[in-house]
Write an enzyme that holds these catalytic residues in place. Structure first.
Site, PDB file in Angstrom:
ATOM      1  N   GLU A  53      37.334  52.965  21.855  1.00 15.63           N
ATOM      2  CA  GLU A  53      37.162  53.665  20.670  1.00 15.63           C
ATOM      3  C   GLU A  53      36.902  54.861  20.598  1.00 15.63           C
ATOM      4  O   GLU A  53      37.534  56.165  19.953  1.00 15.63           O
ATOM      5  CB  GLU A  53      36.365  52.925  19.620  1.00 15.63           C
TER       6      GLU A  53
ATOM      7  N   CYS B 267      29.430  53.341  19.912  1.00 16.89           N
ATOM      8  CA  CYS B 267      30.895  53.882  19.320  1.00 16.89           C
ATOM      9  C   CYS B 267      30.748  53.768  17.735  1.00 16.89           C
ATOM     10  O   CYS B 267      31.254  54.610  16.808  1.00 16.89           O
ATOM     11  CB  CYS B 267      31.843  52.952  19.944  1.00 16.89           C
TER      12      CYS B 267
ATOM     13  N   ARG C 127      45.543  33.746  38.509  1.00 17.44           N
ATOM     14  CA  ARG C 127      44.090  34.350  39.861  1.00 17.44           C
ATOM     15  C   ARG C 127      43.460  35.625  39.271  1.00 17.44           C
ATOM     16  O   ARG C 127      41.820  36.559  39.186  1.00 17.44           O
ATOM     17  CB  ARG C 127      44.603  34.302  41.249  1.00 17.44           C
TER      18      ARG C 127
ATOM     19  N   THR D 278      39.811  21.045  50.642  1.00 14.45           N
ATOM     20  CA  THR D 278      41.350  21.307  50.028  1.00 14.45           C
ATOM     21  C   THR D 278      41.434  22.856  51.214  1.00 14.45           C
ATOM     22  O   THR D 278      42.432  22.818  52.403  1.00 14.45           O
ATOM     23  CB  THR D 278      40.896  22.390  49.255  1.00 14.45           C
TER      24      THR D 278
ATOM     25  N   GLU E  57      40.228  25.407  41.543  1.00 14.18           N
ATOM     26  CA  GLU E  57      41.648  25.064  42.443  1.00 14.18           C
ATOM     27  C   GLU E  57      40.782  24.227  43.268  1.00 14.18           C
ATOM     28  O   GLU E  57      40.324  25.130  44.653  1.00 14.18           O
ATOM     29  CB  GLU E  57      42.371  26.255  42.126  1.00 14.18           C
TER      30      GLU E  57
END
Length: 429
Positions: free
Chosen positions: A105, A137, A245, A257, A355
């Site tokens: 703003e 703001c 990602r 993994t 993941e």
């Protein structure tokens, strides 16, 4: 009796499927679970004509596009875009980045200068009314002489949450809320999750064959498949995962993994980001190889949660290699995943992309830490008794099916992706 403005374009927004490169809900503009309709703020019912409504939609779309430029640059703050319009012309605009400091703003008003007086200000999120790194703001908007403010959503921050609107209306400014609500909620869902609970939004991402396999079979008696032939998903799906990602603060995976795939787990979009993608590994017994790609590429951006002793020789070796090792509470060899998520939230991590394989995925679902899922299906059939998405569910305590809400679908090359929510990240009560 006061009139309440229901913006004509707010209904249309809930039916749209895609805008600003993001996917939105096809039904209600809330998330899963209990939902309340948007609170359209006070304004004379006659003040928004059809031409005004159409113009409002165009300028709010632009504000949302500006806000999206803050992806990976605004966290841990929300992404916000603002457009100052006078007599149908844009006279100022801006978006927020954390390093830039100024709120959207303020940038839009300063760009507009004197032209902001009598203008309409379009903002994707309620203007703040408290002092943080910057001043409120709302005071700047009032001082600039803005006569009308159109806002997509109320700020989920409990320190604001409608108070900004109250200040603007008290100053005689017309306030309209709810235009493009679904898009704005989607854009800042990670911020909402974190600012309300101090825990990050966790998105489980997975790629499956049509028969539910996480990996493709390896032909017996043949050399190992080239990496490009081991992918389940299409190049278009993998490009989308890279965008996911890029929009995340951290990526979480399991040691299984890492041992099987030896991945880098990096953001390879090439787009700017304020903080490096934090690569997080669940490794109960500290099996992470010192010669793995993760260790060799570590630059203050790899974090390992373990049940092993923090002063063990392996832990010291990993620290010397630049890996942060943190002991986490748990039972036996099983770590407390809720404690992990809480620690990431303490570090001002707003969004985590999970993941992993079947074991960590199932454990995460059982622990209730997953807020959102996105599953990519490839038109392939593995046709063998390999690793399926639900193989570990029973052993990890997932005793009943969890139904996703607000489902959307999208196509990426030959693949299709299903996305849905397990939790309402905007729920405050």
């Amino acid at each position: 009796m006061r009139a309440v403005l229901v913006h004509p374009e707010s209904r249309r927004a809930a039916r749209q499927n895609k805008r600003c490169g993001l996917y939105f809900y096809t039904e209600r503009p809330g998330l899963a679970g209990a939902w309340s309709p948007p609170k359209y703020m006070n304004a004379p019912a006659s003040s928004v004509t059809a031409p005004t409504a159409a113009a409002d939609a165009v300028f709010m779309d632009h504000a949302l596009e500006l806000a999206a430029r803050g992806v990976a640059l605004a966290s841990p703050n929300p992404m916000v875009g603002a457009v100052s319009v006078r007599e149908g012309k844009i006279v100022g605009e801006g978006f927020h980045t954390y390093e830039g400091g100024r709120h959207a703003e303020i940038v839009a008003l300063e760009t507009a200068g004197e032209a902001a007086r009598g203008a309409t200000l379009y903002v994707s999120l309620e203007p703040c009314c408290h002092t943080g790194r910057t001043g409120p703001c709302t005071k700047a908007v009032i001082a600039a002489g803005v006569t009308r403010v159109v806002v997509a959503i109320e700020d989920p921050n409990p320190a604001v949450a409608g108070r900004g609107f109250k200040q603007l209306r008290a100053a005689g400014i017309e306030v309209v809320v709810g235009l493009r609500e679904a898009e704005a909620r989607r854009l800042n869902e990670a911020f909402a999750r974190w600012i309300i609970t101090r825990r990050p939004l966790v998105t489980l991402k997975s790629a499956l064959t049509l028969d539910g396999q996480l990996v493709l079979p390896h032909p017996r008696g043949r050399a190992r498949r080239p990496r490009k032939d081991r992918w389940i998903s299409s190049p278009e799906s993998r490009a989308e995962v890279q965008r996911m990602r890029h929009a995340s603060d951290a990526l979480l995976t399991g040691i299984g993994t890492v041992l099987v795939d030896d991945p880098l787990l990096t953001d390879r979009t090439g787009l700017p980001r304020r903080r490096k993608l934090l690569r997080v590994v669940m490794d109960s017994r500290l099996q992470l190889p010192l010669r793995s790609k993760l260790v060799r590429s570590a630059d203050g951006d790899v974090l390992v949660f373990t049940r092993a002793r923090e002063d063990s020789p392996k832990a010291r070796a990993l620290r010397r290699a630049g890996i942060e090792v943190v002991h986490v509470a748990g039972r036996g060899a099983k770590p407390d995943l809720r404690a992990v998520v809480a620690e990431l939230g303490r570090r001002e991590i707003l969004s985590v992309l999970l993941e992993a394989g079947a074991t960590l995925n199932s454990a995460s679902l059982s622990a209730g830490i997953v807020d959102k899922m996105r599953v990519f299906f490839a038109p392939k059939v593995a046709g063998f008794a390999g690793t399926t998405a639900g193989k570990r569910a029973a052993s990890n305590g997932l005793r009943s099916a969890q139904e996703l809400q607000h489902i959307t679908m999208a196509q990426f090359g030959v693949d299709f992706a299903i996305e849905g929510y397990l939790h309402d990240v905007y729920r405050t009560r």
